[in-house]
Design a protein around this motif. Structure first.
Motif, PDB file in Angstrom:
ATOM      1  N   PRO A  68       7.719  -0.745   3.071  1.00 21.17           N
ATOM      2  CA  PRO A  68       6.538  -0.977   2.241  1.00 21.17           C
ATOM      3  C   PRO A  68       5.372  -1.590   3.005  1.00 21.17           C
ATOM      4  O   PRO A  68       4.218  -1.463   2.575  1.00 21.17           O
ATOM      5  CB  PRO A  68       7.056  -1.940   1.154  1.00 21.17           C
ATOM      6  CG  PRO A  68       8.270  -2.568   1.720  1.00 21.17           C
ATOM      7  CD  PRO A  68       8.872  -1.543   2.615  1.00 21.17           C
ATOM      8  N   GLY A  71       2.328   0.983   4.930  1.00 21.92           N
ATOM      9  CA  GLY A  71       1.060   1.419   4.347  1.00 21.92           C
ATOM     10  C   GLY A  71      -0.069   0.452   4.663  1.00 21.92           C
ATOM     11  O   GLY A  71      -1.187   0.862   5.019  1.00 21.92           O
ATOM     12  N   TRP A  72       0.183  -0.863   4.561  1.00 22.65           N
ATOM     13  CA  TRP A  72      -0.846  -1.858   4.871  1.00 22.65           C
ATOM     14  C   TRP A  72      -1.192  -1.817   6.358  1.00 22.65           C
ATOM     15  O   TRP A  72      -2.369  -1.897   6.740  1.00 22.65           O
ATOM     16  CB  TRP A  72      -0.358  -3.255   4.490  1.00 22.65           C
ATOM     17  CG  TRP A  72      -1.386  -4.312   4.783  1.00 22.65           C
ATOM     18  CD1 TRP A  72      -2.415  -4.705   3.993  1.00 22.65           C
ATOM     19  CD2 TRP A  72      -1.472  -5.093   5.997  1.00 22.65           C
ATOM     20  NE1 TRP A  72      -3.145  -5.689   4.627  1.00 22.65           N
ATOM     21  CE2 TRP A  72      -2.589  -5.947   5.859  1.00 22.65           C
ATOM     22  CE3 TRP A  72      -0.719  -5.146   7.164  1.00 22.65           C
ATOM     23  CZ2 TRP A  72      -2.978  -6.843   6.843  1.00 22.65           C
ATOM     24  CZ3 TRP A  72      -1.099  -6.039   8.163  1.00 22.65           C
ATOM     25  CH2 TRP A  72      -2.205  -6.872   7.997  1.00 22.65           C
ATOM     26  N   ASP A  75      -3.471   1.103   7.025  1.00 22.81           N
ATOM     27  CA  ASP A  75      -4.829   0.871   6.534  1.00 22.81           C
ATOM     28  C   ASP A  75      -5.578  -0.125   7.421  1.00 22.81           C
ATOM     29  O   ASP A  75      -6.756   0.063   7.724  1.00 22.81           O
ATOM     30  CB  ASP A  75      -4.780   0.340   5.094  1.00 22.81           C
ATOM     31  CG  ASP A  75      -4.403   1.419   4.091  1.00 22.81           C
ATOM     32  OD1 ASP A  75      -4.588   2.610   4.403  1.00 22.81           O
ATOM     33  OD2 ASP A  75      -3.921   1.067   3.003  1.00 22.81           O
ATOM     34  N   ILE A 260       1.661  -4.374  -3.511  1.00 19.76           N
ATOM     35  CA  ILE A 260       1.866  -3.033  -4.060  1.00 19.76           C
ATOM     36  C   ILE A 260       0.913  -2.870  -5.237  1.00 19.76           C
ATOM     37  O   ILE A 260       0.949  -3.655  -6.183  1.00 19.76           O
ATOM     38  CB  ILE A 260       3.322  -2.832  -4.513  1.00 19.76           C
ATOM     39  CG1 ILE A 260       4.269  -2.918  -3.311  1.00 19.76           C
ATOM     40  CG2 ILE A 260       3.494  -1.488  -5.216  1.00 19.76           C
ATOM     41  CD1 ILE A 260       5.738  -2.847  -3.682  1.00 19.76           C
ATOM     42  N   LYS A 261       0.055  -1.858  -5.175  1.00 20.77           N
ATOM     43  CA  LYS A 261      -0.962  -1.667  -6.205  1.00 20.77           C
ATOM     44  C   LYS A 261      -0.353  -0.946  -7.410  1.00 20.77           C
ATOM     45  O   LYS A 261       0.092   0.199  -7.295  1.00 20.77           O
ATOM     46  CB  LYS A 261      -2.131  -0.832  -5.665  1.00 20.77           C
ATOM     47  CG  LYS A 261      -2.664  -1.263  -4.296  1.00 20.77           C
ATOM     48  CD  LYS A 261      -3.338  -2.602  -4.364  1.00 20.77           C
ATOM     49  CE  LYS A 261      -4.040  -2.925  -3.040  1.00 20.77           C
ATOM     50  NZ  LYS A 261      -3.136  -3.047  -1.899  1.00 20.77           N
ATOM     51  N   PHE A 393      -4.779   5.726  -1.769  1.00 16.41           N
ATOM     52  CA  PHE A 393      -3.376   5.378  -2.014  1.00 16.41           C
ATOM     53  C   PHE A 393      -2.397   6.179  -1.164  1.00 16.41           C
ATOM     54  O   PHE A 393      -1.181   6.017  -1.309  1.00 16.41           O
ATOM     55  CB  PHE A 393      -3.027   5.591  -3.486  1.00 16.41           C
ATOM     56  CG  PHE A 393      -3.687   4.621  -4.426  1.00 16.41           C
ATOM     57  CD1 PHE A 393      -3.749   3.279  -4.126  1.00 16.41           C
ATOM     58  CD2 PHE A 393      -4.249   5.053  -5.617  1.00 16.41           C
ATOM     59  CE1 PHE A 393      -4.348   2.367  -4.995  1.00 16.41           C
ATOM     60  CE2 PHE A 393      -4.850   4.166  -6.493  1.00 16.41           C
ATOM     61  CZ  PHE A 393      -4.905   2.822  -6.174  1.00 16.41           C
ATOM     62  N   ASN A 395      -1.521   6.331   2.129  1.00 15.22           N
ATOM     63  CA  ASN A 395      -0.621   5.613   3.036  1.00 15.22           C
ATOM     64  C   ASN A 395       0.429   4.836   2.266  1.00 15.22           C
ATOM     65  O   ASN A 395       1.626   4.887   2.559  1.00 15.22           O
ATOM     66  CB  ASN A 395      -1.426   4.657   3.927  1.00 15.22           C
ATOM     67  CG  ASN A 395      -2.199   5.376   5.007  1.00 15.22           C
ATOM     68  OD1 ASN A 395      -1.820   6.443   5.449  1.00 15.22           O
ATOM     69  ND2 ASN A 395      -3.311   4.785   5.435  1.00 15.22           N
ATOM     70  N   GLU A 396      -0.028   4.105   1.238  1.00 14.30           N
ATOM     71  CA  GLU A 396       0.900   3.322   0.429  1.00 14.30           C
ATOM     72  C   GLU A 396       1.858   4.215  -0.344  1.00 14.30           C
ATOM     73  O   GLU A 396       3.055   3.917  -0.456  1.00 14.30           O
ATOM     74  CB  GLU A 396       0.121   2.435  -0.539  1.00 14.30           C
ATOM     75  CG  GLU A 396       0.984   1.489  -1.339  1.00 14.30           C
ATOM     76  CD  GLU A 396       0.177   0.559  -2.227  1.00 14.30           C
ATOM     77  OE1 GLU A 396       0.780  -0.124  -3.057  1.00 14.30           O
ATOM     78  OE2 GLU A 396      -1.057   0.526  -2.089  1.00 14.30           O
ATOM     79  N   THR A 399       4.670   5.504   1.920  1.00  9.88           N
ATOM     80  CA  THR A 399       5.685   4.491   2.229  1.00  9.88           C
ATOM     81  C   THR A 399       6.545   4.175   1.014  1.00  9.88           C
ATOM     82  O   THR A 399       7.748   3.925   1.151  1.00  9.88           O
ATOM     83  CB  THR A 399       5.021   3.208   2.752  1.00  9.88           C
ATOM     84  OG1 THR A 399       4.075   2.731   1.797  1.00  9.88           O
ATOM     85  CG2 THR A 399       4.298   3.473   4.060  1.00  9.88           C
TER      86      THR A 399
END
Length: 512
Positions: A68, A71-72, A75, A260-261, A393, A395-396, A399
């Motif tokens: 997880p 993704g960050w 970015d 996590i959005k 969203f 990349n996130e 993952t």
């Protein structure tokens, strides 16, 4: 490069694709190749059965925590920079694993492997969608599917050959030239092309998620060994996973910029696709180890024959991945997914009727049919999920889908093995009740059985154990047969691509 659309020129895109697929093969091959070598590693490094499991557990925990976060990292520091760094450390840790003098060193480098390789598969997936124009997406995802699915399928066969004819150390050392090739491709053809974003890091959310995933993974890996909740350790791990999982969910919905959005799950295809991915992980990833164990321990297949019988799964994958790449955009992706599921369902139906005398050709047929199904199911799912997902969203989202597939696989392996072993006890008890001197079927099958002769009784007891185990496998495959049919409902609930505006909006995020 096409400056108007923001895509690299076709030659550069091709070389980046090769580098990305090499990275994918690097990780997916390693995810299964180590499993078949545990016995040899255990004897070579003088480890106990409990100690040797940490070779797998350390890798899985690191991958679960870092997936997880990928993704960050993509970015904040750039997708390509993150991938280059990951390939470098994965290659370096593979060399460390191959040269490890003891179990402690091997476990440490396996942990580094899991942490560094966690981002490569999900980031490669969105990278390929972004460096190619939309009309090439089917081909790009086909290539990605080959890399993703070939690794786990080839792992047992290649691992068996390396162990049999060279050394278990080469299941790790073989990663070094592959990693160098991938790293060279990224360094030469993808240098300076990152797009960076200023994104805050939610440390509290990351801690909550990491602790929950670590405790959950430990519970799954240690549960069967320690008899699950009769063990204080497993109960504590379950309590920690539940507590920090709850804190993570609360944090996500009460923080302005969470790790996590939650908005990502407003996309129906992404939400359903993630659930589908976890289900696939349970019955597809979880099935392979138990099929391999059944062939080796019950049917008596040697390691090399087991690897050869598993090879048709990879062949089936290649065939349908190529076919699916040409059909995407022309045929409803939901239909392709359902047809792919039919292959998985058919394979489990055949497995639910195997016997102790089932020949290798039948098992190879099952591998081939399920390989056909998984290849045809995987690519349409990726297109359904990512063509409707907003760029911010991607990349996130990549993952998270990878994380759910990995968690599904971990749950599947643990739960399937536990249910099979517990069903074995019940099956053996039912069969043993029928093996009595006054049962005419016993005399018909075995002739004159002397129940006062210890050798005769031991022989009959061994046969009861074997028949009880095959019955337990039957029940397990019947359960997976039902679960795979449930996945059809999720397919039907997903939106078709033409119902969204995604097809009218090119969204390259590869270049500045």
């Amino acid at each position: 490069m096409d400056e108007h659309k923001g895509y690299p020129d076709p030659q550069t895109a091709l070389m980046i694709t090769i580098a990305a697929l090499t990275a994918v093969l690097l990780v997916t091959l390693d995810s299964t190749i180590a499993t078949i070598a545990l016995g040899r590693i255990q004897s070579n490094l003088a480890a106990s059965p409990e100690q040797i499991t940490w070779v797998l557990t350390s890798y899985l925990i690191a991958a679960a925590v870092m997936t997880p976060l990928a993704g960050w990292l993509a970015d904040r520091f750039g997708r390509l920079r993150t991938m280059r760094t990951s390939v470098f450390f994965f290659t370096l840790s593979s060399l460390g694993c191959g040269l490890a003098p003891n179990l402690e060193t091997l476990t440490l480098f396996r942990f580094i492997q899991g942490a560094s390789g966690a981002s490569l598969v999900p980031l490669s997936q969105v990278l390929l969608l972004d460096i190619w124009p939309e009309e090439k997406h089917g081909t790009a995802i086909s290539a990605f599917g080959v890399g993703t699915l070939m690794g786990p399928m080839l792992g047992p066969t290649l691992g068996a050959w390396l162990i049999e004819y060279i050394s278990w150390r080469w299941i790790f050392l073989i990663n070094v030239p592959i990693g160098v090739l991938s790293l060279t491709g990224f360094a030469v053809f993808a240098a300076g092309h990152d797009k960076l974003r200023e994104v805050k890091f939610d440390m509290r959310g990351f801690i909550y998620v990491s602790v929950a995933l670590t405790a959950f993974q430990l519970m799954l890996d240690r549960g069967q060994l320690l008899d699950w909740f009769s063990s204080t350790e497993v109960a504590i791990e379950a309590a920690i996973a539940a507590l920090f999982g709850y804190l993570a969910v609360v944090h996500v919905f009460t923080t302005a910029d969470p790790f996590i959005k939650p908005a990502i799950f407003k996309d129906r295809n992404f939400a359903l696709g993630t659930a589908f991915m976890m289900g696939v992980g349970i019955f597809m990833v979880g099935a392979i180890p138990i099929i391999t164990t059944m062939m080796q321990q019950l049917m008596g297949y040697p390691v090399m024959l087991t690897g050869v019988v598993s090879l048709p799964r990879a062949i089936g994958n290649i065939l349908t991945v190529v076919i699916a790449g040409q059909l995407i955009g022309k045929v409803d992706s939901r239909l392709l997914m359902i047809i792919g599921l039919s292959g998985m369902i058919g394979g489990f139906y055949i497995l639910s009727g195997v016997t102790l005398e089932t020949d290798p050709w039948t098992m190879a047929l099952v591998s081939f049919v399920q390989g056909l199904g998984s290849g045809l199911m995987f690519l349409p799912l990726m297109m359904m999920v990512f063509t409707t997902l907003p760029d911010k969203f991607k990349n996130e989202g990549a993952t998270l889908t990878a994380l759910m597939r990995n968690l599904g696989g971990a749950v599947g392996i643990s739960v399937i093995q536990t249910l099979t072993l517990r069903d074995l006890t019940a099956s053996q008890s039912r069969l043993a009740e029928k093996v009595t001197p006054d049962n005419p079927l016993v005399g018909w099958r075995y002739g004159d059985v002397d129940f006062t002769d210890p050798l005769d009784v031991a022989a009959r007891s061994g046969e009861v154990a074997r028949q009880g185990l095959i019955l337990a496998y039957h029940h397990t495959f019947e359960m997976m047969f039902v679960l795979s049919m449930v996945m059809v409902v999720i397919c039907l609930l997903m939106k078709r691509k033409k119902e969204t505006g995604a097809s009218r909006k090119p969204a390259p995020v590869f270049m500045d």
